[in-house]
Design a protein around this motif. Sequence first.
Motif, PDB file in Angstrom:
ATOM      1  N   GLY A  21       0.891  -1.179   0.080  1.00  0.00           N
ATOM      2  CA  GLY A  21       0.188  -0.082  -0.010  1.00  0.00           C
ATOM      3  C   GLY A  21       0.874   1.314   0.031  1.00  0.00           C
ATOM      4  O   GLY A  21       2.039   1.193  -0.485  1.00  0.00           O
ATOM      5  N   LEU A  43      -6.886   7.425  -5.992  1.00  0.00           N
ATOM      6  CA  LEU A  43      -7.449   6.431  -5.009  1.00  0.00           C
ATOM      7  C   LEU A  43      -7.763   5.057  -5.666  1.00  0.00           C
ATOM      8  O   LEU A  43      -7.533   3.974  -4.905  1.00  0.00           O
ATOM      9  CB  LEU A  43      -9.070   6.757  -4.592  1.00  0.00           C
ATOM     10  N   GLU A  44      -7.906   4.925  -7.110  1.00  0.00           N
ATOM     11  CA  GLU A  44      -8.083   3.592  -7.773  1.00  0.00           C
ATOM     12  C   GLU A  44      -6.635   3.200  -7.887  1.00  0.00           C
ATOM     13  O   GLU A  44      -6.469   1.867  -7.630  1.00  0.00           O
ATOM     14  CB  GLU A  44      -8.650   3.963  -9.226  1.00  0.00           C
ATOM     15  N   LYS A  89      -5.934   1.309  -4.839  1.00  0.00           N
ATOM     16  CA  LYS A  89      -6.623   0.019  -4.654  1.00  0.00           C
ATOM     17  C   LYS A  89      -6.082  -1.111  -5.661  1.00  0.00           C
ATOM     18  O   LYS A  89      -6.415  -2.329  -5.529  1.00  0.00           O
ATOM     19  CB  LYS A  89      -7.909   0.289  -5.288  1.00  0.00           C
ATOM     20  N   GLY A  90      -4.846  -0.757  -6.508  1.00  0.00           N
ATOM     21  CA  GLY A  90      -4.483  -1.673  -7.343  1.00  0.00           C
ATOM     22  C   GLY A  90      -4.701  -1.738  -8.835  1.00  0.00           C
ATOM     23  O   GLY A  90      -3.999  -2.260  -9.585  1.00  0.00           O
ATOM     24  N   TYR A  91      -5.509  -0.504  -9.352  1.00  0.00           N
ATOM     25  CA  TYR A  91      -5.637  -0.321 -10.695  1.00  0.00           C
ATOM     26  C   TYR A  91      -4.548   0.014 -11.318  1.00  0.00           C
ATOM     27  O   TYR A  91      -3.537   0.609 -10.868  1.00  0.00           O
ATOM     28  CB  TYR A  91      -6.334   1.009 -10.660  1.00  0.00           C
ATOM     29  N   HIS A 138     -11.727  -0.008 -12.045  1.00  0.00           N
ATOM     30  CA  HIS A 138     -11.181  -1.383 -12.521  1.00  0.00           C
ATOM     31  C   HIS A 138     -12.574  -2.070 -12.824  1.00  0.00           C
ATOM     32  O   HIS A 138     -13.214  -2.197 -11.874  1.00  0.00           O
ATOM     33  CB  HIS A 138     -10.308  -1.633 -11.304  1.00  0.00           C
ATOM     34  N   SER A 154     -10.724   9.897   0.487  1.00  0.00           N
ATOM     35  CA  SER A 154     -11.580   8.639   0.333  1.00  0.00           C
ATOM     36  C   SER A 154     -12.969   8.900   0.939  1.00  0.00           C
ATOM     37  O   SER A 154     -13.704   7.807   0.694  1.00  0.00           O
ATOM     38  CB  SER A 154     -10.834   7.536   0.561  1.00  0.00           C
TER      39      SER A 154
END
Lengths: 317, 317
Positions: free
Chosen positions: B10, B41-42, B45-47, B244, B304
């Motif tokens: 993260g 923010l995406e 998250k892993g985008y 995503h 967020s």
Amino acid sequence: MRYLWLGAGGLSLKRARDAPQGGESEVLVRVRLAGICGTDLELVKGYYGFRGVPGHEFVGEILECRQDPDRVGQRVVGEINLGCGECEACRKGLKTHCPQRDVLGITRDGAFSNYLGLPAENLIPVPHEMSDRRAVFCEPVAAALHILDDVKIDQASRVVLIGAGRLGQLIAQVLHLTGCSLSVVARHSSQVELLASQGIRVGDEDEAGAFDVVVDATGHPSGLELACRLVRPRGTIVVKSTFHGPAEVNLSQLVVDEIRIVGSRCGSMRHAILVLEGSRIDTESLVDSVFPLEQGIEAFQRASQPGVFKVLLDCRI
Amino acid sequence: MRYLWLGAGGLSLKRARDAPQGGESEVLVRVRLAGICGTDLELVKGYYGFRGVPGHEFVGEILECRQDPDRVGQRVVGEINLGCGECEACRKGLKTHCPQRDVLGITRDGAFSNYLGLPAENLIPVPHEMSDRRAVFCEPVAAALHILDDVKIDQASRVVLIGAGRLGQLIAQVLHLTGCSLSVVARHSSQVELLASQGIRVGDEDEAGAFDVVVDATGHPSGLELACRLVRPRGTIVVKSTFHGPAEVNLSQLVVDEIRIVGSRCGSMRHAILVLEGSRIDTESLVDSVFPLEQGIEAFQRASQPGVFKVLLDCRI
């Protein structure tokens, strides 16, 4: 009279003692030839939940026309959308998008019958020199030409067509006429052979991100998926497929690559007649067989076989 | 130097002893302010699977510029796309679509740091009169303005915007400037209040099939679903959401109603500066808070939260 009836139990051949009569506002047409298309096959599967007489590709002759008796005997094809004439779409000349519209063979009784009724304004005369077997292609040729109304395609365009069935073949020919660099993704040997005989290239399924325009005429959700893979950034995908159910789109690719997806349906019948008066579009090679209306069920079975092009119904017999 | 690092575990705050140096082809910029957007923010998250320093909305000052020492001290914003300069897209001036492109804070180290590097040509001077708090909005304002590059919107257009978050608010203001009939579908009271204070109408979620143009800035697949319901036949849906995963589209409606879906991403920073030099776009009301870079993790937590607009990072401290 005879007609094919799509009911809760599927398609059946029906007979009625009397021929119908033309109404105050509608013209009575004796159907000569009618064509079975992919949408008809989807209708029989339950698409739109239509109950009635299917069929929207036809050529016929006017039997009765109260508004203009001089038209009796005239050979005609028909615009299949009937607008309300009052709404915003109709006032703009877009009766194909009237929210109250009736569509021949899709929401109201259609052409797989000895007779049909349409308003006089929907019936467009067919030139004497044009055979019934050619005129019956007006509706799908109009649909193919309509792609060019919404997307700029010229000699500088790299275009790929996915799907080379009955509509796909006409789209391939129309695209080929623009002089664009065209290739077609085709599945069946009959499709590949016909394209090759017209000098149209087959292949290029692997050139990811290479095409300015991708036309999807597969009738399957997988067509859109492949289209998304083949289109270049800022390119256009034209969707010509009608089928029941949703398809998945990778929204992130759509945004990042700024792709444009355009839905495309009916085109101008008058434009199609003009193009079919010339010799550049080959319709004869697409005729698979002609069944008498009496054998309509067998005709539908034939039309649903893979790789079969246009099955026609002779609606006089 | 300090920077936010997006790793397998993260986001974390890192420190390094030395400041970086500008390379042969890159200019060293000291970042002053940077903005956190939905894409950041995406990313967290892993985008895109990005590992590095995020951040692509910034204003800074040039510390070192070997090609043009006169630019040292200049306050600048940055075009975030770096093209290869050789490919077809780059030759056409579309480096945003170079297949080899690097994107600041998305594929290469970005602005959530005391320092960043970019080629001189990507760095655009900020007028003296424009505050850092305003200049930091150049990138999202460019993205909002870019809608008008691809879709004709004027006083005759009925437009609905779905989603009124940090990017949605800027899009609403840009659309409002065109004089179109605009309404916005907003979820949070903070969004509704800000729109109302600018004289922008909120509502119209129930007017199915009524809009010429629908802009989806929700960042959710549900946005496209609602867009399909609100757009009129032959209307256009502009997708501004990046998120995503796939979204479902009703292909049959797309074809029957001949809808157009257009993906839209980055716009011109120079255009955004011109527009921000005027006073018509309100950016100050969108600033939720300013955190020192040292408190970057808390800043991301704040950003967020639902209904929170722009969280800025002061990257000097």
